[in-house]
Design an enzyme around this catalytic site. Structure first.
Site, mmCIF file in Angstrom:
data_model
loop_
_atom_site.group_PDB
_atom_site.id
_atom_site.type_symbol
_atom_site.label_atom_id
_atom_site.label_comp_id
_atom_site.label_asym_id
_atom_site.label_seq_id
_atom_site.Cartn_x
_atom_site.Cartn_y
_atom_site.Cartn_z
ATOM 1 N N GLY A 8 4.998 -6.844 -7.371
ATOM 2 C CA GLY A 8 3.779 -6.036 -7.487
ATOM 3 C C GLY A 8 2.551 -6.917 -7.556
ATOM 4 C CB THR A 10 -0.489 -7.067 -3.255
ATOM 5 O OG1 THR A 10 0.571 -6.082 -3.273
ATOM 6 C CG2 THR A 10 -0.025 -8.287 -2.479
ATOM 7 N N GLY A 11 -0.922 -5.673 -6.431
ATOM 8 C CA GLY A 11 -1.499 -4.510 -7.104
ATOM 9 C C GLY A 11 -2.553 -4.912 -8.127
ATOM 10 C CG ASP A 63 10.444 -3.542 0.132
ATOM 11 O OD1 ASP A 63 9.503 -3.224 0.883
ATOM 12 O OD2 ASP A 63 10.965 -2.758 -0.697
ATOM 13 C CG LEU A 85 3.747 -6.581 -12.841
ATOM 14 C CD1 LEU A 85 2.343 -7.151 -12.760
ATOM 15 C CD2 LEU A 85 3.970 -5.963 -14.215
ATOM 16 C CB ALA A 86 7.086 -4.113 -7.254
ATOM 17 C CB THR A 132 4.617 4.228 -17.402
ATOM 18 O OG1 THR A 132 3.610 5.242 -17.428
ATOM 19 C CG2 THR A 132 5.907 4.867 -16.914
ATOM 20 C CD GLU A 134 2.258 9.980 -16.403
ATOM 21 O OE1 GLU A 134 2.830 10.943 -15.910
ATOM 22 O OE2 GLU A 134 1.167 10.079 -16.996
ATOM 23 C CE1 TYR A 156 5.173 5.117 -11.675
ATOM 24 C CE2 TYR A 156 4.560 6.412 -13.598
ATOM 25 C CZ TYR A 156 4.618 5.194 -12.940
ATOM 26 O OH TYR A 156 4.128 4.059 -13.553
ATOM 27 C CE LYS A 160 7.111 2.392 -13.095
ATOM 28 N NZ LYS A 160 6.978 0.934 -13.120
ATOM 29 C CG HIS A 186 -3.342 -0.820 -17.746
ATOM 30 N ND1 HIS A 186 -2.173 -0.247 -18.175
ATOM 31 C CD2 HIS A 186 -3.006 -1.659 -16.740
ATOM 32 C CE1 HIS A 186 -1.169 -0.710 -17.467
ATOM 33 N NE2 HIS A 186 -1.647 -1.561 -16.573
ATOM 34 N NE ARG A 191 -5.665 2.777 -12.512
ATOM 35 C CZ ARG A 191 -4.386 3.049 -12.667
ATOM 36 N NH1 ARG A 191 -3.457 2.445 -11.938
ATOM 37 N NH2 ARG A 191 -3.997 3.909 -13.589
HETATM 38 P P1 NAP Z 1 -0.468 -0.707 -8.216
HETATM 39 O O1 NAP Z 1 -1.863 -1.216 -8.179
HETATM 40 O O2 NAP Z 1 -0.140 0.582 -7.546
HETATM 41 O O3 NAP Z 1 0.464 -1.857 -7.599
HETATM 42 C C1 NAP Z 1 1.792 -1.603 -7.231
HETATM 43 C C2 NAP Z 1 2.357 -2.847 -6.593
HETATM 44 O O4 NAP Z 1 3.728 -2.604 -6.232
HETATM 45 C C3 NAP Z 1 1.639 -3.280 -5.294
HETATM 46 O O5 NAP Z 1 1.611 -4.690 -5.268
HETATM 47 C C4 NAP Z 1 2.566 -2.751 -4.215
HETATM 48 O O6 NAP Z 1 2.481 -3.457 -3.004
HETATM 49 C C5 NAP Z 1 3.904 -3.032 -4.888
HETATM 50 N N1 NAP Z 1 5.021 -2.307 -4.268
HETATM 51 C C6 NAP Z 1 5.125 -0.995 -4.017
HETATM 52 N N2 NAP Z 1 6.308 -0.712 -3.432
HETATM 53 C C7 NAP Z 1 6.968 -1.889 -3.327
HETATM 54 C C8 NAP Z 1 8.221 -2.264 -2.802
HETATM 55 N N3 NAP Z 1 9.058 -1.372 -2.260
HETATM 56 N N4 NAP Z 1 8.585 -3.575 -2.840
HETATM 57 C C9 NAP Z 1 7.749 -4.503 -3.369
HETATM 58 N N5 NAP Z 1 6.534 -4.204 -3.864
HETATM 59 C C10 NAP Z 1 6.152 -2.914 -3.847
HETATM 60 O O7 NAP Z 1 0.046 -0.577 -9.720
HETATM 61 P P2 NAP Z 1 -0.581 -1.209 -11.060
HETATM 62 O O8 NAP Z 1 -1.573 -0.256 -11.605
HETATM 63 O O9 NAP Z 1 -0.905 -2.617 -10.837
HETATM 64 O O10 NAP Z 1 0.684 -1.099 -12.028
HETATM 65 C C11 NAP Z 1 1.632 -2.145 -12.126
HETATM 66 C C12 NAP Z 1 2.932 -1.582 -12.670
HETATM 67 O O11 NAP Z 1 2.720 -1.026 -13.952
HETATM 68 C C13 NAP Z 1 3.554 -0.462 -11.849
HETATM 69 O O12 NAP Z 1 4.951 -0.608 -11.958
HETATM 70 C C14 NAP Z 1 3.109 0.793 -12.535
HETATM 71 O O13 NAP Z 1 4.031 1.836 -12.284
HETATM 72 C C15 NAP Z 1 3.114 0.346 -13.969
HETATM 73 N N6 NAP Z 1 2.167 0.987 -14.878
HETATM 74 C C16 NAP Z 1 0.853 1.055 -14.562
HETATM 75 C C17 NAP Z 1 -0.054 1.580 -15.465
HETATM 76 C C18 NAP Z 1 -1.529 1.648 -15.172
HETATM 77 O O14 NAP Z 1 -2.222 2.391 -15.855
HETATM 78 N N7 NAP Z 1 -2.029 0.854 -14.240
HETATM 79 C C19 NAP Z 1 0.408 2.028 -16.726
HETATM 80 C C20 NAP Z 1 1.771 1.924 -17.007
HETATM 81 C C21 NAP Z 1 2.635 1.378 -16.098
HETATM 82 P P3 NAP Z 1 1.366 -3.080 -1.869
HETATM 83 O O15 NAP Z 1 0.099 -3.750 -2.329
HETATM 84 O O16 NAP Z 1 1.942 -3.654 -0.645
HETATM 85 O O17 NAP Z 1 1.230 -1.587 -1.878
HETATM 86 O O1 F7E Z 2 -4.430 10.650 -13.314
HETATM 87 C C1 F7E Z 2 -5.984 13.934 -13.628
HETATM 88 C C2 F7E Z 2 -4.510 13.876 -13.316
HETATM 89 O O2 F7E Z 2 -3.730 9.489 -11.231
HETATM 90 C C3 F7E Z 2 -4.891 10.776 -14.644
HETATM 91 C C4 F7E Z 2 -0.594 5.473 -13.057
HETATM 92 O O3 F7E Z 2 -1.091 4.162 -13.153
HETATM 93 O O4 F7E Z 2 -1.145 5.904 -15.357
HETATM 94 C C5 F7E Z 2 -1.358 6.352 -14.039
HETATM 95 O O5 F7E Z 2 -0.884 7.689 -13.891
HETATM 96 C C6 F7E Z 2 -5.139 12.241 -14.955
HETATM 97 C C7 F7E Z 2 -3.994 13.162 -14.549
HETATM 98 O O6 F7E Z 2 -3.189 8.500 -13.506
HETATM 99 C C8 F7E Z 2 -7.738 14.026 -10.474
HETATM 100 O O7 F7E Z 2 -3.981 15.172 -13.084
HETATM 101 C C9 F7E Z 2 -7.800 15.103 -12.351
HETATM 102 O O8 F7E Z 2 -3.763 14.095 -15.560
HETATM 103 O O9 F7E Z 2 -5.474 8.414 -12.713
HETATM 104 P P1 F7E Z 2 -4.256 9.224 -12.595
HETATM 105 P P2 F7E Z 2 -1.804 8.957 -14.157
HETATM 106 O O10 F7E Z 2 -1.191 10.086 -13.446
HETATM 107 O O11 F7E Z 2 -2.047 9.124 -15.612
HETATM 108 C C10 F7E Z 2 0.226 5.915 -15.792
HETATM 109 C C11 F7E Z 2 0.270 5.351 -17.193
HETATM 110 C C12 F7E Z 2 1.141 5.236 -14.838
HETATM 111 O O12 F7E Z 2 2.151 4.686 -15.235
HETATM 112 C C13 F7E Z 2 0.898 5.479 -13.393
HETATM 113 O O13 F7E Z 2 1.512 4.485 -12.581
HETATM 114 O O14 F7E Z 2 -6.265 12.662 -14.196
HETATM 115 N N1 F7E Z 2 -6.836 14.150 -12.462
HETATM 116 N N2 F7E Z 2 -8.355 15.048 -11.135
HETATM 117 C C14 F7E Z 2 -6.784 13.467 -11.324
HETATM 118 N N3 F7E Z 2 -6.017 12.406 -10.954
HETATM 119 C C15 F7E Z 2 -6.209 11.894 -9.713
HETATM 120 N N4 F7E Z 2 -5.473 10.827 -9.342
HETATM 121 N N5 F7E Z 2 -7.129 12.433 -8.847
HETATM 122 C C16 F7E Z 2 -7.921 13.514 -9.177
HETATM 123 O O15 F7E Z 2 -8.743 13.978 -8.395
#
Ligand code: NAP
Ligand code: F7E
Length: 350
Positions: A8, A10-11, A63, A85-86, A132, A134, A156, A160, A186, A191
């Site tokens: 992950g 590149t994320g 991958d 993180l992917a 997460t 979630e 999702y 997880k 976060h 983002r």
């Molecule tokens: P992100 O920006 O969506 O990044 C996801 C990364 O996973 C990207 O580098 C993507 O590659 C890579 N990826 C997707 N499918 C893949 C595959 N089949 N093989 C290898 N790599 C793959 O997510 P993030 O916000 O940085 O989050 C990082 C991790 O924390 C994720 O696992 C997410 O579910 C988890 N998480 C995030 C949050 C949050 O609020 N951000 C909170 C809790 C948990 P590409 O760039 O090629 O698409």
């Molecule tokens: O939505 C509401 C939506 O897509 C937050 C991922 O990083 O955090 C993320 O998941 C809330 C939800 O994040 C729109 O319905 C309203 O209730 O920014 P989100 P998420 O679903 O909480 C968790 C911790 C992860 O693990 C995940 O990978 O906002 N909402 N209106 C909307 N959401 C989106 N995306 N777009 C709207 O227009």
């Protein structure tokens, strides 16, 4: 020199974590998946090879759905730590691609842990799993902590959940130093634009510059505990530097609704956002100009929603000494500043 393998890369989080690991002098192997156009925009300023402080960076193609390829990578690099993180990380999208989400987010974790086991790296390789908030889904307790029962509400979160328990099982069954970081939302200027905070800061800045008419939103009464990604990767790093493995919640403990996020962002851009109407007919209107800034678009609703998340990170604060440096206000400022500059550049190029 310790070797860290980051999936992950590149994320959003990968980009911050790689910088952290390089600053710690690690040899970083960053997994990059194949794509027909570049997915390296968040890493564009990083040069592979030896860094000034002696750290090293390598991009490794691969991958999470390709088990044999992952084993080959682990065999070559024998990493001291893996940060997994992917993921297909978009909750709304997981309802459209549940099988892919299960394969990447659930089985992908199993493939890495099984790779550690098959290669006999159980005593060498430490493992971080990006779990997460979630998982808490239809919350059974407020605020949520490590002991709160899980109640996932999306493909999702279910994928997880499988990854979470696989991580615990490989720790208990094979003695692998494996940790779950249960991270609440976060955000950052890096983002993805599909997530709600970035959609708002990017969209509102574009409206201000005359590049977009309105923001079309889903459930604006949903509440989240939003922190800054820069702080959260510090916590991930700390989890793997302890004497024993464990699972930790990272959260700010502060909660806001999407509606409040919209109000704050538009206020900071000098609009006076007021709400008119109800349900799907509700609109966010600028009191001064009468212009509609926000509309409700049912296509952004989810079949099952997580309405309320707020975390208790006392354990991480006590045991890891983790503390977020950013406040909610500095998070919004950081994102908005970035997106205002982006929108200005976009307008200048039009
Ligand atoms: P992100 O920006 O969506 O990044 C996801 C990364 O996973 C990207 O580098 C993507 O590659 C890579 N990826 C997707 N499918 C893949 C595959 N089949 N093989 C290898 N790599 C793959 O997510 P993030 O916000 O940085 O989050 C990082 C991790 O924390 C994720 O696992 C997410 O579910 C988890 N998480 C995030 C949050 C949050 O609020 N951000 C909170 C809790 C948990 P590409 O760039 O090629 O698409
Ligand atoms: O939505 C509401 C939506 O897509 C937050 C991922 O990083 O955090 C993320 O998941 C809330 C939800 O994040 C729109 O319905 C309203 O209730 O920014 P989100 P998420 O679903 O909480 C968790 C911790 C992860 O693990 C995940 O990978 O906002 N909402 N209106 C909307 N959401 C989106 N995306 N777009 C709207 O227009």
């Amino acid at each position: 020199m310790k070797t860290s393998f980051v999936t992950g890369a590149t994320g959003q989080d990968g980009s911050y974590l790689i910088r952290k690991l390089l600053s710690e002098g690690r040899r970083v192997c960053a997994l990059v998946r194949r794509s027909s156009t570049s997915n390296m925009s968040r890493l564009a300023d990083l040069t592979p090879g030896r860094q000034e402080n002696g750290a090293e960076l390598q991009f490794v193609p691969g991958d999470l759905t390709d088990g044999a390829g992952l084993i080959g990578i682990l065999e070559t690099y024998e990493p001291d730590e893996i940060f997994n993180l992917a993921a297909q990380s978009d909750v709304r999208e997981s309802f459209n691609v549940p099988e892919l989400t299960g394969n990447v987010d659930g089985l992908g974790t199993l493939r890495l842990l099984e790779g550690i086991r098959r290669l006999g790296l159980e005593k060498k390789t430490r493992f971080y799993q990006a779990s997460t908030s979630e998982l808490f889904g239809d919350v059974r307790e407020k605020p949520q902590r490590e002991t709160t029962p899980f109640a996932p509400r999306s493909p999702y979160a279910i994928a997880k959940l499988y990854a979470y328990w696989t991580t615990v099982n490989y720790r208990e069954a094979y003695g692998i130093f494996a940790c779950n970081g249960i991270l609440f939302n976060h955000e950052s200027p890096l983002r993805g634009e599909n997530f709600v905070t970035r959609k708002i800061t990017r969209g509102a800045a574009r409206i201000r510059e005359g590049l977009q008419e309105t923001l079309r939103m889903g459930n604006i009464d949903s509440r989240r505990d939003w922190g800054h990604a820069e702080d959260y990767v510090e916590g991930m790093f700390l989890m793997l530097q302890q004497d024993s493995p464990d699972d930790y919640v990272l959260a700010t403990g502060e909660q806001h609704s999407v509606r409040e996020f919209l109000e704050i962002v538009f206020r900071d851009l000098d609009y006076d956002l007021v709400w008119r109407g109800t349900g799907v007919d509700e609109k966010g209107v600028d009191r001064r100009s009468g212009k509609t800034l926000v509309e409700i678009a049912p296509e952004f609703f989810r079949p099952t929603e997580v309405n309320y998340l707020c975390g208790d990170s006392s354990k991480a604060r006590e045991k890891l000494g983790w503390r977020p440096k950013h406040s909610f206000e500095t998070l919004v400022q950081d994102m908005l500043k970035n997106d205002v500059e982006l929108a200005k550049r976009e307008r200048a190029n039009n």
